[in-house]
Enzyme design. Structure first.
Site, PDB file in Angstrom:
ATOM      1  NE  ARG A 266     -44.621  87.387 -59.428  1.00  0.00           N
ATOM      2  CZ  ARG A 266     -44.963  88.443 -58.679  1.00  0.00           C
ATOM      3  NH1 ARG A 266     -46.224  88.692 -58.423  1.00  0.00           N
ATOM      4  NH2 ARG A 266     -44.032  89.251 -58.200  1.00  0.00           N
ATOM      5  CG  HIS A 270     -43.285  85.804 -55.088  1.00  0.00           C
ATOM      6  ND1 HIS A 270     -42.337  85.501 -56.046  1.00  0.00           N
ATOM      7  CD2 HIS A 270     -42.886  85.181 -53.960  1.00  0.00           C
ATOM      8  CE1 HIS A 270     -41.404  84.721 -55.504  1.00  0.00           C
ATOM      9  NE2 HIS A 270     -41.724  84.520 -54.242  1.00  0.00           N
ATOM     10  CE1 TYR A 279     -45.289  93.045 -56.562  1.00  0.00           C
ATOM     11  CE2 TYR A 279     -45.746  92.613 -54.251  1.00  0.00           C
ATOM     12  CZ  TYR A 279     -45.581  92.149 -55.538  1.00  0.00           C
ATOM     13  OH  TYR A 279     -45.720  90.825 -55.812  1.00  0.00           O
TER      14      TYR A 279
END
Ligand SMILES: Cc1ncc(C[n+]2csc(CCOP(=O)(O)OP(=O)(O)O)c2C)c(N)n1
Lengths: 371, 336
Positions: A266, A270, A279
């Site tokens: 991805r 998100h 992150y």
């Protein structure tokens, strides 16, 4: 085709363990088993797959833009996953039935979604984005993994009727930790249901890396349930198409469920509410940029002299047109009147709800005539 | 008319529903060869085959989630949850999927799923086998909730639940599985009263006792005892917990002016407080006294040896009747 069932030493490197036909630089690599499933795919079909992926990327970018402009409450981008979604969905027959998660914009595109269908749910106009019967796609699922069981139940019905159809379900790597997904595999194997599981391993479940869900390649679990599986390079549209044709043929032949893990990435957040810089590091992102699924197919077509400028221009124009229609459909949506909140809760009259509806209608009516 | 136990009546209802509509399929643990742990599905495997009487893996979310997929495909699944305490693993599928798909799709996807639950206590069972989870489901929009109390109702309303295009959570009081009653197996569904209607099971003028499930029998015993004292209890079996038939309830309350609500489930945020709030909103000017609840305590269902202290019994109901009549302990005979 047996999946890898040894532990992954370094999950960042696990892509090297997956099957592919097109290498990241666009060179075609022979594959003993997958090649046969795409032997018929010529340059015309490859350009069609390319077109799909370009249009999907444009739809996705438009979704992000609409959200940023306050037109959508949320959007779940699928940039980077175009090859997995288009490659697998283009292998389906029209009568097959899909049970997707929220990220499968490319799958509903391939099933014939209308411009407004991409945004209706994210805009908050309706609970489902489209008519499930028209697309033969269940509503986008937010509860992680729940839809995998629905696909198995649907497949039980198919099997009961000896119909030549297959149920297909899409889910993420995080979903494989859910009980429902494991129960779905048990039910599917126990009844030899004609269902194909497609795990889009995009490496992240919001901020949790795939290593939190699995220390072994995910496709390795399926054989333990008695389900054959295949682990493919999810950024290789040809490999995804081939794998899905293998899985569908398996299920359609009455041999029961099949499982695909498409290893992809991805590229974006998100959802539009997420901040991936907290992150994951730039180096990882950059390494995946070099595996871009669209660039890979373009490199292959260009090297074979099959990527004329007209195709590129036409594709770009088509993508812009779809995005424009999508935006117009989004901005043109008319919210239903207040009493519509009561619509469709039950199929048959429900006195408790009818009473509440009447009370609310009377309450609303009390404002009539006010300035 | 045929005399049947409540359990056999349910089996007969399932058989009839399966004969009437080939889209009706059953799913559950042990429902095939064994006929279910309560034998409700006894003989159905032989008659309808393994494709329609599906012995499932031991996975409640799996059972209900699979039923959702079958409903997508046009089937009418009837799910058996083996015991009330085992419905919780399926709770997510029931409240997030079964209850919502019709609304989300504006009616384009129907969920005609019936979820049968052997229910509630009084049989001295082990832990997790005597739960009363009805309020969770009655609180969830999109579900209908039915609780039966006798064989005739069981036979009819199970068929109505299966025929309904809405999902129905269907509670079967285990304690009454062996209770017998007359059942008209030939009666047509078209002539039957709708599934959602409450029923006055005993006429009375002094106090309305609202209850459902196995507590209907207990309330009737209380009514007998009260009659000896010259007090006429009207006992109303709610039968449907969503929707509650407030027209029938209000008619009774307007007649008696006094209300006692009885159920086994614990009290806080349960059906009784909800019913009392609704009755108060609708009939405040008819009430002669504050309504009273008689319920299980707000404790986890107690071990078998203690359940008699948990379940409302005749005396606790009579005590409540005393209170709404402002007659301290005259019926129960306890000291004031
Ligand atoms: C049952 C459930 N728990 C938590 C969430 C919140 N949530 C939404 S997406 C997500 C991560 C899912 O990751 P994955 O399955 O890998 O799919 P991806 O989003 O990467 O496509 C979480 C935790 C949810 N939607 N459902």
């Amino acid at each position: 085709m047996s999946p890898q069932t040894t532990p992954i030493a370094d999950t960042a490197q696990d892509l090297e363990l997956s099957e592919r036909i097109l290498a990241p630089d666009g060179t075609r690599v022979p594959h003993a088993r997958l090649d046969a499933f795409v032997a018929d795919v010529d340059a015309v079909q490859l350009r069609a797959l390319h077109r799909d992926m370009v249009i999907l990327r444009r739809i996705d970018a438009e979704g992000v833009a609409l959200q940023r402009q306050g037109q959508l409450g949320l959007w779940a981008p699928c940039q980077g996953q175009e090859a997995t979604q288009i490659g697998t969905a283009r292998a389906l027959d029209p009568q097959d039935y899909v049970f997707p998660s929220y990220r499968e914009t490319g799958v509903i595109y391939a099933r014939g979604a209308q411009p407004g269908d991409y945004v209706r749910m994210w805009r908050g106009e309706e609970g489902a984005a489209y008519d499930p019967a028209a697309l033969r796609v269940a509503p986008l699922q937010i509860i992680i993994g729940a839809q995998t069981l629905h696909a198995v139940g649907y497949a039980l019905g198919i099997r009961h009727e000896s119909a030549p159809e297959v149920a297909v379900t899409y889910f993420g790597d995080g979903a494989t930790s859910q009980g429902d997904v494991n129960e779905a595999m048990i039910f599917a194997a126990s009844y030899q249901a004609p269902v194909v599981f497609v795990c889009q391993n995009n490496h992240w479940a919001i901020s949790e890396p795939v290593a939190v869900q699995s220390q072994y390649p995910i496709a390795g679990r399926a054989p333990g349930f008695g389900i054959p599986s295949l682990r493919v390079d999810g950024n290789d549209v040809l490999a995804c198409l081939a794998a899905m044709r293998w899985a569908l043929a398996h299920a359609r032949a009455g041999k029961g469920p099949a499982y695909i893990e498409a290893v992809t990435y991805r590229m974006g957040p998100h959802t539009t509410a997420d901040d991936p810089t907290r992150y994951r590091d730039d180096a990882e992102l950059e390494s995946w940029r070099r595996r871009d699924p669209i660039a890979r197919l373009e490199a292959y077509l260009r090297a074979s002299g099959e990527l004329p400028d007209e195709h590129l221009a036409e594709t770009q124009a088509a993508a812009d047109a779809v995005a424009k229609e999508m935006r117009a459909a989004c901005l043109g949506m008319v919210t239903r009147p207040p009493l519509a909140v009561f619509d469709g809760v039950y199929a048959e009259p429900h006195t408790g709800l009818e009473r509440q509806r009447d009370e609310y209608a009377a309450y609303l009516a009390s404002f009539e005539g006010e300035a | 008319m045929t005399e049947l136990t409540l359990g056999k009546a349910l089996g007969a209802g399932l058989r009839q529903a399966m004969r009437d509509d080939e889209k009706v399929v059953l799913l559950g643990e042990d429902i095939g060869k064994l006929g279910g742990v309560f034998r409700i599905t006894d003989g159905l495997l032989d008659e309808f085959g393994a494709a329609r009487v599906i012995d499932t893996p031991l996975a409640e979310s799996g059972i209900v989630g699979t039923a959702v997929g079958l409903a997508f495909r046009g089937y009418r699944p009837v799910v058996e949850i083996q015991f009330d305490g085992f419905v919780y693993p399926a709770f997510d599928q029931i409240v997030s999927q079964v209850a919502k798909l019709h609304y989300r799709t504006q009616g384009r996807v129907k969920m005609p799923i019936t979820i049968r639950i052997p229910w509630a206590g009084g049989i001295g069972a082990a832990e997790h086998h005597s739960e009363s989870p009805e309020a969770y489901f009655a609180h969830t929009a999109g579900l209908r909730v039915i609780a039966v109390s006798n064989p005739e109702d069981a036979y009819r309303s199970l068929r109505q639940a299966i025929a309904s295009d809405d999902p129905v959570v269907f509670f079967e009081p285990k304690r009454l599985y062996h209770h017998k009653g007359e059942v008209d197996l030939e009666a047509s569904l078209a002539d039957a009263p709708p599934m959602g209607l409450a029923r006055v099971v005993r006429q009375g003028t002094d106090v309305t006792v609202l209850t459902y499930g196995a507590m209907v029998s207990t309330a009737l015993q209380a009514a007998e005892a009260a009659e000896d004292e010259g007090i006429a209890l009207e006992v109303v079996d709610l039968r449907s917990l969503s929707p509650v038939d407030y027209d029938s309830v209000a008619a009774s309350v307007r007649k008696t002016g006094r209300v006692v609500v009885v159920h086994e489930a614990s009290r806080e945020a349960g059906l009784a407080p909800e019913v009392i709030a609704s009755v108060t909103e609708r009939c405040f000017e008819y009430l002669e006294s504050a309504p009273v609840r008689v319920t299980g305590h707000d404790v986890p269902y107690p071990p078998a040896k203690l359940e008699k202290y948990h379940l409302p019994d005749l005396d606790r109901i009579l005590d409540a009747v005393d209170r709404v009549l402002d007659r301290p302990h005259s019926l129960t005979g306890a000291d004031a």
